[in-house]
Enzyme design. Structure first.
Site, PDB file in Angstrom:
ATOM      1  N   GLU A  40       0.449  -4.230   5.621  1.00  0.00           N
ATOM      2  CA  GLU A  40      -0.047  -2.802   5.224  1.00  0.00           C
ATOM      3  C   GLU A  40       0.283  -1.870   6.259  1.00  0.00           C
ATOM      4  OE1 GLU A  40      -4.015  -0.434   3.458  1.00  0.00           O
ATOM      5  OE2 GLU A  40      -4.087  -2.167   4.765  1.00  0.00           O
ATOM      6  N   LYS A 106      -2.031   1.889  -3.675  1.00  0.00           N
ATOM      7  CA  LYS A 106      -3.235   1.245  -3.500  1.00  0.00           C
ATOM      8  C   LYS A 106      -4.201   1.724  -4.587  1.00  0.00           C
ATOM      9  CE  LYS A 106      -6.197  -0.277   0.508  1.00  0.00           C
ATOM     10  NZ  LYS A 106      -6.392   0.017   1.758  1.00  0.00           N
ATOM     11  N   CYS A 140      -4.582  -5.000   0.685  1.00  0.00           N
ATOM     12  CA  CYS A 140      -5.697  -5.056   1.481  1.00  0.00           C
ATOM     13  C   CYS A 140      -7.254  -5.185   0.805  1.00  0.00           C
ATOM     14  CB  CYS A 140      -5.799  -3.955   2.674  1.00  0.00           C
ATOM     15  SG  CYS A 140      -6.809  -4.438   4.037  1.00  0.00           S
TER      16      CYS A 140
END
Length: 256
Positions: A40, A106, A140
């Protein structure tokens, strides 16, 4: 499909330095692979200063990824800070060997670090079709939300890129294995190592898990490139014998 997991330190808010660093690592991969995975925000570290480092989809890092994918004849993925229409995104790019790309923004922004205050959350899930595989790339904090990760699309691989801190390693290891088992798919996590600018320590634990929850690559703590080969036929045979996905619930997610 053969995948290279790159576990590395990241240079804080230094895109050029990180590009040079990862290019050197990628050039050192002598084995032919189909996909290279970086962590990331691989070009900056997990920064909450997007205005200082954001690039556009025509910026240097995107062009670098496209050029490298074509030169190496492999797909490359990882997330970086992108500015678009006045908004900042933690955006994962999946770049095909042709240089064409798809992206995923995300969805679950990490409120504990204030990510939701400076970035705009994604509004769609991405399923990448590549070499006969269906890949679900996520980022994540998405790992903590099994409903969003749920295999409603019959994907073959769920892939998480991360800057996950050492203090919560047990959650990382446990949830990656859970995602593999509950979705009867391969699960891969690629994390960074080293200290960030806020002195948070990251110990990697990049890993690959099969569709029954068995390690193909055990959690790794050192810098390095870790290569795994996935067997789709073997996974499909198991899915026929253990047809758990046939009994999954149908649902919709508000906002998607």
């Amino acid at each position: 499909m053969k995948i290279a997991l790159i576990q590395s330190v990241l240079h804080w808010e230094s895109p050029e330095r990180n590009r040079n660093h990862f290019e050197q690592i990628i050039n050192g991969i002598k084995e032919a692979v189909d996909l290279i995975v970086m962590p990331e925000m691989f070009s900056t570290g997990f920064t909450m200063n997007p205005s200082q480092v954001a690039e556009t989809m025509q910026g240097k890092t995107v062009l670098w990824m496209r050029s490298l994918a074509k030169a190496k004849k492999t797909a490359i993925t990882g997330s970086l800070v992108i500015e678009e229409n006045g908004n900042f995104y933690n955006r994962l790019l999946f770049v095909f060997p042709s240089g064409e790309l798809q992206h995923y923004d995300k969805r679950h922004l990490f409120t504990l670090a204030g990510e939701d205050k400076v970035y705009t959350k994604g509004t769609r899930k991405l399923i990448v079709d590549y070499l006969g595989w269906k890949i679900c790339p996520l980022i994540c904090y998405d790992l903590r939300f099994p409903v969003f990760s749920r295999n409603a699309e019959s994907y073959d691989l769920v892939l998480y890129v991360a800057n996950w801190p050492k203090i919560r390693t047990n959650a990382w290891d446990t949830l990656l294995k859970a995602r593999a088992i509950e979705n009867v798919c391969y699960s891969i996590g690629v994390n960074r190592v080293g200290l960030d600018n806020h002195q948070f320590e990251h110990n990697g634990h990049s890993q690959a898990i099969d569709f029954l929850g068995e390690y193909l690559i055990k959690p790794q703590e050192a810098e390095g490139v870790f290569i795994v080969e996935l067997d789709k036929e073997k996974m499909n045979e198991t899915r026929k014998k253990l047809a758990f996905l046939n009994d999954k619930d149908s649902f919709t997610i508000e906002g998607l």
